[in-house]
Structure formats: structure tokens, C-alpha cells
Design a protein around this motif. Structure first.
Motif, short mmCIF file in Angstrom:
data_model
loop_
_atom_site.label_atom_id
_atom_site.label_comp_id
_atom_site.label_asym_id
_atom_site.label_seq_id
_atom_site.Cartn_x
_atom_site.Cartn_y
_atom_site.Cartn_z
N VAL A 199 0.84 -1.20 0.00
CA VAL A 199 0.00 0.00 0.00
C VAL A 199 0.88 1.25 0.00
CG1 VAL A 199 -1.67 1.34 1.33
CG2 VAL A 199 -1.97 -1.12 1.07
N TYR A 200 1.93 1.21 0.80
CA TYR A 200 2.84 2.36 0.87
C TYR A 200 3.50 2.61 -0.48
CZ TYR A 200 6.70 5.33 2.34
OH TYR A 200 7.59 6.37 2.46
N ILE A 201 3.91 1.52 -1.18
CA ILE A 201 4.52 1.68 -2.50
C ILE A 201 3.53 2.28 -3.49
CG2 ILE A 201 5.49 0.42 -4.46
CD1 ILE A 201 6.62 -1.60 -2.47
N ALA A 202 2.27 1.81 -3.43
CA ALA A 202 1.25 2.33 -4.35
C ALA A 202 1.00 3.82 -4.16
CB ALA A 202 -0.04 1.55 -4.19
N GLU A 203 1.18 4.32 -2.93
CA GLU A 203 0.95 5.74 -2.65
C GLU A 203 2.25 6.53 -2.61
OE1 GLU A 203 -1.17 5.68 1.04
OE2 GLU A 203 -3.13 5.59 0.05
N LEU A 245 3.09 7.90 -7.97
CA LEU A 245 2.09 8.94 -8.24
C LEU A 245 2.59 9.91 -9.30
CD1 LEU A 245 0.88 9.71 -4.60
CD2 LEU A 245 -0.10 8.12 -6.26
N HIS A 246 3.88 10.24 -9.26
CA HIS A 246 4.43 11.16 -10.26
C HIS A 246 4.33 10.57 -11.67
CE1 HIS A 246 7.04 14.15 -12.08
NE2 HIS A 246 7.76 13.15 -12.62
N SER A 247 4.74 9.30 -11.80
CA SER A 247 4.68 8.66 -13.12
C SER A 247 3.25 8.54 -13.61
CB SER A 247 5.33 7.27 -13.05
OG SER A 247 6.70 7.37 -12.70
N ALA A 248 2.31 8.21 -12.71
CA ALA A 248 0.91 8.09 -13.11
C ALA A 248 0.35 9.42 -13.58
CB ALA A 248 0.08 7.54 -11.95
N GLY A 249 0.71 10.50 -12.88
CA GLY A 249 0.22 11.82 -13.28
C GLY A 249 0.75 12.25 -14.61
N GLN A 250 2.00 11.87 -14.93
CA GLN A 250 2.58 12.25 -16.21
C GLN A 250 2.02 11.45 -17.37
OE1 GLN A 250 4.71 14.92 -16.54
NE2 GLN A 250 4.08 15.17 -14.38
N ASN A 251 1.40 10.30 -17.07
CA ASN A 251 0.82 9.46 -18.12
C ASN A 251 -0.57 9.92 -18.57
OD1 ASN A 251 3.11 7.85 -18.13
ND2 ASN A 251 2.23 6.31 -16.74
N LEU A 252 -1.12 10.93 -17.90
CA LEU A 252 -2.46 11.41 -18.24
C LEU A 252 -2.38 12.60 -19.19
CD1 LEU A 252 -4.23 11.35 -14.74
CD2 LEU A 252 -4.26 9.59 -16.51
N GLU A 256 1.40 16.44 -6.36
CA GLU A 256 0.57 16.88 -5.23
C GLU A 256 -0.91 16.68 -5.53
OE1 GLU A 256 3.00 18.55 -6.57
OE2 GLU A 256 4.49 18.45 -4.95
N VAL A 257 -1.32 16.98 -6.75
CA VAL A 257 -2.72 16.80 -7.12
C VAL A 257 -3.09 15.32 -7.09
CG1 VAL A 257 -4.43 17.05 -8.96
CG2 VAL A 257 -2.82 18.91 -8.48
N VAL A 258 -2.20 14.47 -7.65
CA VAL A 258 -2.48 13.03 -7.66
C VAL A 258 -2.52 12.49 -6.24
CG1 VAL A 258 -1.64 10.78 -8.46
CG2 VAL A 258 -1.42 12.79 -9.94
N ALA A 300 -3.97 4.25 -14.33
CA ALA A 300 -2.58 4.66 -14.47
C ALA A 300 -1.78 4.36 -13.22
CB ALA A 300 -2.52 6.16 -14.79
N VAL A 301 -2.33 4.63 -12.04
CA VAL A 301 -1.63 4.33 -10.79
C VAL A 301 -1.44 2.83 -10.65
CG1 VAL A 301 -1.77 4.46 -8.27
CG2 VAL A 301 -2.46 6.43 -9.66
N ALA A 302 -2.47 2.05 -10.97
CA ALA A 302 -2.35 0.60 -10.86
C ALA A 302 -1.27 0.06 -11.81
CB ALA A 302 -3.70 -0.05 -11.16
N GLN A 303 -1.21 0.57 -13.03
CA GLN A 303 -0.23 0.09 -14.00
C GLN A 303 1.19 0.48 -13.61
OE1 GLN A 303 -1.77 1.82 -17.56
NE2 GLN A 303 -3.48 0.35 -17.73
N VAL A 304 1.38 1.72 -13.11
CA VAL A 304 2.72 2.13 -12.68
C VAL A 304 3.14 1.32 -11.46
CG1 VAL A 304 4.06 4.05 -11.76
CG2 VAL A 304 2.47 4.43 -13.66
#
Length: 404
Positions: free
Chosen positions: A72-76, A81-88, A95-97, A129-133
Motif C-alpha cells: 500500500v505504501y509503494i502504491a501511494e 504517483l508522479h509517473s501516473a500523473g505524467q501518463n495522463l 501533489e494533485v495526484v 494509471a496508478v495501478a499500472q505504474v
């Protein structure tokens, strides 16, 4: 009745008396809440599930173990989060993610990733995106911090496909209702703050206690603004049944309702700026003439007979609030004070009583015009008796009734 009960009662009366301010506060809060709801539109929520592989078996044991809290800690974590936000498209900052994503452990092997977005599409894309990263991070061949090692077998159990929430009606209703509640509370606090510094007398008992004089009656004022209104009052005054009874009680208490008796007179004293109380003298003169007591109205030594030769002269004496000085040297049979509720303080009323006594006049009572609608006191019971705890008559609809 305890002091705390009295304070609560007075506070509630003040809020009801100035309920318009509370309503205005609630309305402003409602509008601000709705505006805020449109500025911050409702968020949609979507969720994706990731399943972890069975934990590796430790030598010497038959079962393995893995820390779901670590996953859970790794997922958050920031990198995920940075990589997931850049994939959108458009991209979102870390911070937003972080504010919009929440990972939680459903079981020891399943992680749920919930994501919020301003649209259903964005929330679905962000959750996936978060799940895939995250899967990339836990299945890499490289050594990860904390010696996580290679975690092959982790996979997407259920991708996010639809989002829920986002009802603008519910969103605006929630914030509008909250704003209205806060606005009403703010309005009530403002009213109570004003009431604490307001020393004007509103209740009949307060008025009577200020100078130790009884309140004879309460009457609705006549809205006269110019000479034509005063002429209409003197010629065609038709009080309601309640007001007629109050006026008749006043004249009877003062022994001025005798038909065909000896000539009598009455002085009605009121403050010059109390427009609602100034009409009491003309009201008494006009009403007395309706049941056979010929009356006249005397203002500044000028006498006006209402109907024929008068047996009751009513003198109207207007005084200054700060320096009350009674005009005229003629003494009358009776003297009363007329004032409207909520327009005079105890100090001002006491100064008037002192000035009247100094002029060798005896005040026979007080008549309150336009009483407070919330006032259920009668102003005839001594303060010491009210403190004794016994129950006394309560004014309900203009007349006194004894409660059982």
C-alpha cells in the motif's frame, strides 16, 4: 426561574425578534455555498484492483508472508504517483495526484486503488494509471529499496471501467445547505452580540420594573404622518376589539369613563421622537367620544373639541429624551406615560419619571403602544412577587388570564 433559563429565553426571543437578520445570513450562506460548489465541482470516483502473487515460502516453514502495508505504501509513494500523473492528458502534478488517490488493502493479497477526477473519464484513467505504474514498480528486475526483489505474478485483477458520484445537484445541495446553516449560526451570533449591548426595554415587566409603575394596557399605534392622518384619526377612529378593550380598561382604571359626570382631564406624556406613542392621546380622545364621553384634545394649550362640549380634556405633552421638561402649568386629574416597546432605556424612563414628579405630578401608570409580539408578561406584578416562584397571570392575546 433560574438566571440561566432567563438568559436562554431572552436569547431565543432576541433571535426570533430579529429573525430577518438570521434569514439574511442563511440566504447569504446558501448562495456562497452554491457558488463554492460550482467553483469546486463534484469529483467522480473510480477504483481498480491489483492482486499480488502468493508470498514466497521461507526456508524451514510451510507458508510464506508478505507485508500488505508495504505494498500500500509503494502504491501511494511519490515515484508511483508522479509517473501516473505524467501518463495522463492533461498531466497532473504529484501533489494533485496524492490528494486524489487512495490505496487500501482489501485482503492480504488484493489492493484497491481509488482515484478521483473532475470527470468520469479522468478518474478512470487515473485509477488505471496508478495501478499500472505500481505493477511496473513491483515486477521490475531491478533491486528495489528495502530488498523487495523481483515480484513476478502481480497483475491487474479488475481495471477501472466506470466512475460513480459527480452529482452536481447533490453537491450543490450539500454545500448550499452547509452554507445556509453556517450563515444562520453567524446571523444568530450577530443578533445575540447586538442584544447584549441593547439596553432598550421591550417587555412590559421590564418597563414596569424600571420605575415601579404598573402597565395599564397595551395598544396598537395609529400610523399618522401628516395633518390629514390626524384629522382622520380624530373623526373616524375604529379600533379593533382588542384595542378597544385595552383603551376602555385604561379609561376605567383612571376613572375617566363616567358619562355625564364632572369634568376630568388626563395628561399623556411621551417622548417627542417616539412616533408610535404620540398617537395614544388622540386615540383615547377619539375612542372616549364613541361611548358617550365627550372629549377634547389639548396640544400646546390649543384645545380641539372632538364632539360637542367636552367633559374629558386630554393633554398631549411631548418631552425631550435627554432633558425631559414638561410644558404647561395646568394640572390634570390623571397623568400617564405612553411609550412604545423597544424605544426607551431604563435611564431615560427614570429621568422622565423624576422630571414628572419634580413638576408636582403623580404618574398613574404606563401604556405601551405596539408591544413586542413575543412579550407574554403583563407589567402589573411586582418584581419581588415574581421572584417568589409563584405563578402569575400571563398575557396571551391582549387580556390577562390566570394560568392553572
Amino acid at each position: 426561574m433560574s438566571a440561566q433559563q432567563l438568559d436562554v429565553k431572552k436569547s431565543w426571543q432576541a433571535i426570533r425578534r430579529h429573525r430577518l437578520l438570521v434569514i439574511i445570513g442563511a440566504t447569504i450562506g446558501l448562495l456562497l455555498g452554491v457558488v463554492y460548489a460550482f467553483v469546486r465541482p463534484p469529483m467522480y470516483t473510480a477504483g481498480a484492483l491489483v492482486v499480488l502473487p502468493p508470498p514466497p515460502v521461507v526456508a524451514g516453514t510451510t507458508t510464506g508472508s508478505q507485508s500488505i502495508d508495504t505494498q500500500v505504501y509503494i502504491a501511494e509513494s511519490g515515484p508511483v504517483l508522479h509517473s501516473a500523473g505524467q501518463n495522463l492528458q492533461p498531466t497532473l502534478t504529484t501533489e494533485v495526484v496524492r490528494d486524489r488517490v487512495k490505496a487500501s488493502a482489501v485482503t492480504d493479497d488484493v489492493i484497491r486503488i481509488d482515484a478521483k477526477g473532475t470527470s468520469a473519464k479522468q478518474s478512470v484513467q487515473l485509477a488505471n494509471a496508478v495501478a499500472q505504474v505500481y505493477l511496473v514498480f513491483v515486477t521490475t528486475d531491478k533491486q528495489l529499496p528495502g530488498d523487495l526483489g523481483k515480484r513476478t505474478g502481480a497483475r491487474m485483477l479488475e481495471a477501472a471501467t466506470e466512475a460513480h458520484g459527480g452529482s452536481m445537484l447533490l453537491h450543490s445541495g450539500t454545500y448550499g445547505g452547509l452554507g445556509a446553516l453556517l450563515g444562520a449560526i453567524g446571523g444568530a451570533i450577530f443578533v445575540l452580540a447586538r442584544a447584549r449591548g441593547d439596553r432598550r426595554l421591550r417587555l412590559r415587566d421590564e418597563i414596569a420594573d424600571a420605575v415601579g409603575l404598573p402597565v395599564l394596557a397595551s395598544v396598537s399605534s395609529y400610523p399618522a404622518r401628516d395633518p390629514s392622518d390626524w384629522a382622520e384619526l380624530l373623526e373616524n377612529y375604529h379600533p379593533t376589539a382588542v384595542d378597544a378593550w385595552s383603551l376602555r380598561k385604561t379609561l376605567h382604571h383612571l376613572e375617566l369613563d363616567q358619562k355625564g359626570g364632572q369634568a376630568t382631564s388626563l395628561t399623556v406624556i411621551s417622548f417627542a421622537d417616539d412616533t408610535k406613542a404620540r398617537s395614544l392621546g388622540p386615540q383615547l380622545a377619539a375612542f372616549a367620544s364613541t361611548f358617550g364621553v365627550a372629549s377634547s384634545l389639548v396640544i400646546d394649550q390649543i384645545r380641539s373639541d372632538i364632539h360637542g362640549s367636552a367633559t374629558l380634556d386630554i393633554h398631549l405633552n411631548l418631552v425631550d429624551r435627554e432633558d425631559p421638561q414638561l410644558a404647561g402649568d395646568q394640572r390634570t386629574t390623571r397623568t400617564i406615560i405612553a411609550l412604545s416597546a423597544g424605544t426607551v432605556t431604563a435611564e431615560e424612563l427614570a429621568r422622565l419619571a423624576v422630571a414628572t414628579t419634580a413638576d408636582d405630578r403623580t404618574i398613574d401608570g404606563i401604556v405601551v403602544t405596539d408591544p413586542d409580539p413575543l412579550d407574554r408578561t403583563i407589567g402589573r406584578v411586582a418584581q419581588s412577587q415574581r421572584r417568589s416562584g409563584s405563578r402569575f397571570p400571563t398575557l396571551l392575546t391582549g387580556t390577562a388570564r390566570r394560568t392553572r
